[in-house]
Write a protein that holds these residues in place. Structure first.
Motif, PDB file in Angstrom:
ATOM      1  N   ARG A 131      -5.378   2.628  -2.982  1.00 31.63           N
ATOM      2  CA  ARG A 131      -6.222   1.611  -3.597  1.00 31.63           C
ATOM      3  C   ARG A 131      -5.410   0.399  -4.079  1.00 31.63           C
ATOM      4  O   ARG A 131      -5.944  -0.692  -4.233  1.00 31.63           O
ATOM      5  CB  ARG A 131      -7.000   2.205  -4.773  1.00 31.63           C
ATOM      6  N   PHE A 132      -4.122   0.610  -4.331  1.00 32.32           N
ATOM      7  CA  PHE A 132      -3.278  -0.452  -4.873  1.00 32.32           C
ATOM      8  C   PHE A 132      -2.575  -1.166  -3.717  1.00 32.32           C
ATOM      9  O   PHE A 132      -1.542  -0.716  -3.210  1.00 32.32           O
ATOM     10  CB  PHE A 132      -2.244   0.148  -5.839  1.00 32.32           C
ATOM     11  N   LEU A 133      -3.173  -2.259  -3.251  1.00 32.95           N
ATOM     12  CA  LEU A 133      -2.645  -3.032  -2.123  1.00 32.95           C
ATOM     13  C   LEU A 133      -2.282  -2.130  -0.949  1.00 32.95           C
ATOM     14  O   LEU A 133      -1.228  -2.243  -0.342  1.00 32.95           O
ATOM     15  CB  LEU A 133      -1.433  -3.861  -2.558  1.00 32.95           C
ATOM     16  N   MET A 134      -3.187  -1.211  -0.637  1.00 29.33           N
ATOM     17  CA  MET A 134      -3.047  -0.291   0.478  1.00 29.33           C
ATOM     18  C   MET A 134      -1.756   0.534   0.387  1.00 29.33           C
ATOM     19  O   MET A 134      -1.183   0.929   1.399  1.00 29.33           O
ATOM     20  CB  MET A 134      -3.103  -1.048   1.816  1.00 29.33           C
ATOM     21  N   GLY A 135      -1.330   0.815  -0.845  1.00 26.72           N
ATOM     22  CA  GLY A 135      -0.135   1.629  -1.036  1.00 26.72           C
ATOM     23  C   GLY A 135       1.127   0.982  -0.518  1.00 26.72           C
ATOM     24  O   GLY A 135       2.127   1.677  -0.274  1.00 26.72           O
ATOM     25  N   SER A 136       1.118  -0.323  -0.338  1.00 29.78           N
ATOM     26  CA  SER A 136       2.272  -1.005   0.262  1.00 29.78           C
ATOM     27  C   SER A 136       3.498  -0.894  -0.644  1.00 29.78           C
ATOM     28  O   SER A 136       3.401  -0.767  -1.865  1.00 29.78           O
ATOM     29  CB  SER A 136       1.938  -2.468   0.532  1.00 29.78           C
ATOM     30  N   MET A 137       4.687  -0.925  -0.004  1.00 26.16           N
ATOM     31  CA  MET A 137       5.943  -0.721  -0.727  1.00 26.16           C
ATOM     32  C   MET A 137       6.620  -2.044  -1.022  1.00 26.16           C
ATOM     33  O   MET A 137       7.200  -2.685  -0.148  1.00 26.16           O
ATOM     34  CB  MET A 137       6.883   0.189   0.069  1.00 26.16           C
TER      35      MET A 137
END
Length: 559
Positions: A125-131
């Motif tokens: 949910r948080f920016l598509m789990g982006s790293m």
């Protein structure tokens, strides 16, 4: 500076939007309307088709951790904005407020059925789990702290990849997290990854695929370049189920599928299996009464008759022995590169409470089973899977028990293309210096180099009616006499039987078969072999690792 924050994830202050609000929810896989409360009770799995809904951080932690055991680490790290991307800081702040989580990953320490571990949970949910920086930094700190505390770490991955808004700073997180995990691994510590839907891009190409054990939820999309990227970039048509978890198992890239119903128990067992007990804690003992084996029945069968007996379709297979001798066998799959070879099985099990690695060359009892198992003829991927598991056993100081039953390495075109000779040679090379006890037991056919690739051991045993040969008697007769029909004659002069090979010093022990090994005497044979294996482990487990390797070297140096 690590920070710690106690949180009770059994209580939340807001609704969790992992699935749409309301009494009903539509499954995007089967199209059925589902009663929301039943979906939640079913661990967010569609009770019509089995489709997995994505799970929030808090629900994930409730699912796998013991109540009130989770202690969050490193909350409050601030995201960097190296590109000064428009409204990026505001977007981060809004997501924190809306989702009530710190970032796309939450890290900390917990227990799972009492087993202590570090844990990290990614959230799509948080920016598509982006790293970005914070995700990479939190995971790196968690791994570093796990190394310092000598704890295992479990990471639940879920990500669209690197965070575009942070440019090259995001890319650097791939190297940073991987380097931290290398130090954790070098310390002899366990790392488990659980891949959830989706796990793609830079996360897949870094910490997601570096686990000692890699598991995935059913149907999870896992890949470096996603299907849409592949199709739009090079126009390649993709096969059905491409990059799904089941596809990855079939292609040897992960160890297996883990279901949410089983997740907590499975993770707990894996954690426990990697805590090496002492001999006494593991219930091993040298006070064993092993029945004296009577005179071998060498006069009852000719060498050729033993060859035929070793090949019999009703003869006990590796899995028959593994399931009869050991408990809680957890099979691991794949060579991590290309395929999961059905002719080679392996994993972790208990021998009376002591964790061991067990590997076997597997035949089938029926034609259908033999096709799946390639008639017990390993491919290069099978040998590489076996070696991967043996090197993992060395890392965690587990004894290795190998069961050998193969007519020989698979001689096909693909096997040669994939490096059959190199794969066998690599096993011989690496096994010679393993720093743990290795026992290999020939239970059926021990065919040539295909068998030897699992037989560079501290001791090699044979079942009374097993054979161990330079090549098949048919091949021997064809090469030396140009007449394969003289196979029975060849068997008589090749010294292929257990009794003959013990006299030559090729093997250490012969396990008697009052009747040929089959379902009828499986229990008795497994009981005897369990005692003998336990004695072998007891006598070898406390030896200096270099001594074990030196003894193995001298065993083969004498020939």
């Amino acid at each position: 500076m690590l920070t710690f924050k106690k949180q009770n994830f059994g209580i939340t202050s807001r609704k969790e939007p992992e699935i749409p609000e309301g009494m009903w929810v539509k499954c995007d896989s089967c199209g059925e309307m589902l009663y929301r409360e039943d979906v939640v009770k079913n661990h967010l799995v569609c009770y019509k088709c089995g489709k997995y809904f994505r799970m929030t951080t808090k629900r994930r932690l409730r699912l796998v951790t013991d109540k009130h055991s989770f202690e969050e680490w490193d909350a409050g790290l601030e995201a960097k904005d190296p590109l000064e991307y428009p409204e990026y800081p505001e977007k981060i702040a809004a997501l924190k407020e809306k989702l009530n989580i710190d970032e796309a990953v939450t890290t900390g320490r917990c227990t799972i059925h009492g087993e202590e571990t570090v844990i990290a949970v990614c959230d799509a949910r948080f920016l598509m789990g982006s790293m970005g920086y914070v995700v990479g930094e939190k995971i790196t700190r968690a791994v570093e702290k796990a190394t310092e505390l000598r704890l295992p770490i479990i990471i639940f991955t879920c990500s669209g990849g690197a965070r575009m808004q942070e440019g090259m700073v995001s890319l650097m997180q791939m190297a940073k997290t991987s380097a931290a995990l290398k130090k954790h691994s070098d310390a002899g510590l366990l790392y488990i990854t659980v891949l959830t839907d989706p796990t793609t891009g830079g996360v897949t190409a870094s910490f997601a695929m570096l686990g000692d054990i890699i598991l995935a939820e059913p149907g999870a999309l896992v890949g470096f370049a996603g299907p849409r990227v592949i199709e739009q970039t090079i126009g390649q048509k993709l096969p059905e189920g491409f990059q799904r978890a089941e596809f990855l198992v079939e292609h040897g890239l992960i160890d297996g599928i883990i279901h949410r119903d089983d997740m907590k128990d499975m993770l707990s067992r894996l954690l426990h299996m990697h805590q090496m007990p002492t001999k006494e804690e593991g219930l091993l003992t040298n006070k064993l009464t092993i029945p004296e084996q009577s005179r071998l029945h060498t006069g009852h069968m000719t060498a050729w008759e033993r060859v035929l007996t070793a090949r019999a379709s009703n003869r006990l297979t590796s899995l028959d022995y593994i399931n009869g001798i050991f408990s809680y066998f957890i099979e691991m799959h794949g060579d991590r590169h290309d395929a999961d070879d059905g002719s080679t099985v392996g994993g972790i099990a208990y021998l009376d409470g002591y964790p061991v690695t067990v590997i076997g060359q597997q035949k089938g009892h029926t034609t259908k089973e033999n096709i799946v198992r390639n008639f017990g003829m390993p491919s290069p991927e099978g040998y590489r899977k076996a070696l991967r598991l043996m090197k993992q056993a060395e890392k965690f100081r587990r004894p290795i028990i190998n069961f050998i039953d193969t007519p020989g390495a698979y001689p096909g075109l693909e096997a040669e293309q994939h490096g059959q000779g190199e794969a066998i040679a690599r096993n011989l090379y690496e096994m010679s210096n393993l720093k743990v006890p290795v026992l290999s037991i020939v239970i059926g056919e021990g065919g040539s180099g295909g068998a030897l690739a699992l037989a560079v051991a501290n001791e090699v045993w044979m079942m009374e009616n097993a054979t161990y040969t330079i090549l098949s008697p048919e091949g021997f007769a064809s090469i030396l006499w140009k007449d394969g029909k003289r196979a029975d004659e060849a068997a008589g002069i090749m010294k292929v039987t257990a009794a003959e090979l013990k006299q030559l010093g090729i093997i250490e022990q012969v396990i008697e078969e009052p009747i040929p090994a089959c379902a009828e005497n499986c229990r008795d044979l497994c009981r005897l072999m369990r005692k003998m294996i336990r004695k072998f482990i007891y006598e070898n487990i406390d030896k200096d690792p270099d001594v074990l390797a030196a003894e193995r070297y001298q065993r083969f140096r004498q020939f």
